[in-house]
Design a protein around this motif. Structure first.
Motif, PDB file in Angstrom:
ATOM      1  N   TRP A 152      14.862 -38.425 -41.333  1.00  0.00           N
ATOM      2  CA  TRP A 152      14.928 -39.364 -42.454  1.00  0.00           C
ATOM      3  C   TRP A 152      16.346 -39.705 -42.878  1.00  0.00           C
ATOM      4  O   TRP A 152      16.563 -40.766 -43.471  1.00  0.00           O
ATOM      5  N   ASN A 153      17.325 -38.856 -42.601  1.00  0.00           N
ATOM      6  CA  ASN A 153      18.706 -39.169 -43.005  1.00  0.00           C
ATOM      7  C   ASN A 153      19.156 -40.507 -42.438  1.00  0.00           C
ATOM      8  O   ASN A 153      19.612 -41.385 -43.171  1.00  0.00           O
ATOM      9  N   VAL A 210      17.160 -43.556 -43.871  1.00  0.00           N
ATOM     10  CA  VAL A 210      17.538 -43.947 -45.233  1.00  0.00           C
ATOM     11  C   VAL A 210      18.921 -44.594 -45.243  1.00  0.00           C
ATOM     12  O   VAL A 210      19.129 -45.617 -45.911  1.00  0.00           O
ATOM     13  N   GLU A 220      14.082 -35.723 -51.536  1.00  0.00           N
ATOM     14  CA  GLU A 220      14.850 -34.669 -50.866  1.00  0.00           C
ATOM     15  C   GLU A 220      15.947 -35.261 -49.981  1.00  0.00           C
ATOM     16  O   GLU A 220      17.077 -34.771 -49.947  1.00  0.00           O
ATOM     17  N   THR A 221      15.612 -36.326 -49.269  1.00  0.00           N
ATOM     18  CA  THR A 221      16.578 -36.964 -48.371  1.00  0.00           C
ATOM     19  C   THR A 221      17.725 -37.580 -49.157  1.00  0.00           C
ATOM     20  O   THR A 221      18.900 -37.412 -48.796  1.00  0.00           O
ATOM     21  N   ARG A 255      19.976 -34.860 -50.379  1.00  0.00           N
ATOM     22  CA  ARG A 255      20.759 -34.307 -49.276  1.00  0.00           C
ATOM     23  C   ARG A 255      21.902 -35.258 -48.895  1.00  0.00           C
ATOM     24  O   ARG A 255      23.041 -34.839 -48.691  1.00  0.00           O
ATOM     25  N   LEU A 256      21.609 -36.545 -48.842  1.00  0.00           N
ATOM     26  CA  LEU A 256      22.642 -37.529 -48.498  1.00  0.00           C
ATOM     27  C   LEU A 256      23.697 -37.619 -49.601  1.00  0.00           C
ATOM     28  O   LEU A 256      24.889 -37.786 -49.316  1.00  0.00           O
ATOM     29  N   VAL A 303       9.656 -36.462 -49.898  1.00  0.00           N
ATOM     30  CA  VAL A 303      10.602 -36.435 -48.784  1.00  0.00           C
ATOM     31  C   VAL A 303      11.754 -37.411 -49.046  1.00  0.00           C
ATOM     32  O   VAL A 303      12.913 -37.102 -48.756  1.00  0.00           O
ATOM     33  N   LEU A 304      11.466 -38.572 -49.610  1.00  0.00           N
ATOM     34  CA  LEU A 304      12.529 -39.521 -49.937  1.00  0.00           C
ATOM     35  C   LEU A 304      13.487 -38.915 -50.952  1.00  0.00           C
ATOM     36  O   LEU A 304      14.713 -39.006 -50.795  1.00  0.00           O
ATOM     37  N   ASN A 362      18.311 -34.864 -38.834  1.00  0.00           N
ATOM     38  CA  ASN A 362      17.144 -35.001 -39.692  1.00  0.00           C
ATOM     39  C   ASN A 362      16.632 -36.432 -39.567  1.00  0.00           C
ATOM     40  O   ASN A 362      17.377 -37.386 -39.795  1.00  0.00           O
ATOM     41  N   ILE A 419       7.173 -42.694 -45.551  1.00  0.00           N
ATOM     42  CA  ILE A 419       7.928 -41.599 -46.170  1.00  0.00           C
ATOM     43  C   ILE A 419       7.318 -41.325 -47.543  1.00  0.00           C
ATOM     44  O   ILE A 419       7.052 -42.252 -48.311  1.00  0.00           O
TER      45      ILE A 419
END
Length: 126
Positions: free
Chosen positions: A19-20, A23, A51-52, A55-56, A48-49, A17, A44
């Motif tokens: 953005w992973n 970030v 969500e990222t 997720r992280l 999206v930030l 991904n 970004i």
């Protein structure tokens, strides 16, 4: 074989991904608030930030710290697991710096575009 539960596939999914990795790299120097991250990263969206970061956090790479203040304040930082990815992302970034032009040239060739003019030593590009 890369099975669905393969550890290598898990790792590729984490860095696959866009953005992973960005970030994680942005957090390598210490915790930041979401607004600081957006300014530091650029390009970004807030959605999206968010969500990222979620997720992280879900994957154990980022921790979220909320402060009991008014207005509320939240910071995100890397966990030990997240810090363990930083050298790998750095190495990948070095590879991209060293070979990015080669990849772009290959894409241009595949698209049927003429090669860019050669830049001689000591000359500036553009």
């Amino acid at each position: 074989m890369f099975l669905a539960d393969c550890r290598a596939r898990l790792a590729f999914d984490l860095i696959g991904n866009t953005w992973n990795a960005v970030v994680v790299w942005a957090l390598r120097t210490g915790p930041r608030r979401p607004g600081e991250l957006r300014e530091h990263i650029g390009g970004i969206s807030t959605k999206v930030l968010t969500e990222t970061l979620r997720r992280l956090e879900y994957n154990g790479l980022v921790s979220r710290r909320a402060y009991a203040e008014a207005p509320p304040r939240v910071e995100y930082g890397l966990t030990d697991l997240g810090h363990s990815l930083v050298p790998l992302i750095g190495a990948f970034g070095e590879w991209a710096f060293d070979h990015g032009d080669d990849v772009l040239d290959a894409q241009d060739r595949a698209d049927g575009l003429p090669p860019p003019p050669a830049v001689r030593a000591g000359e500036k590009d553009g």
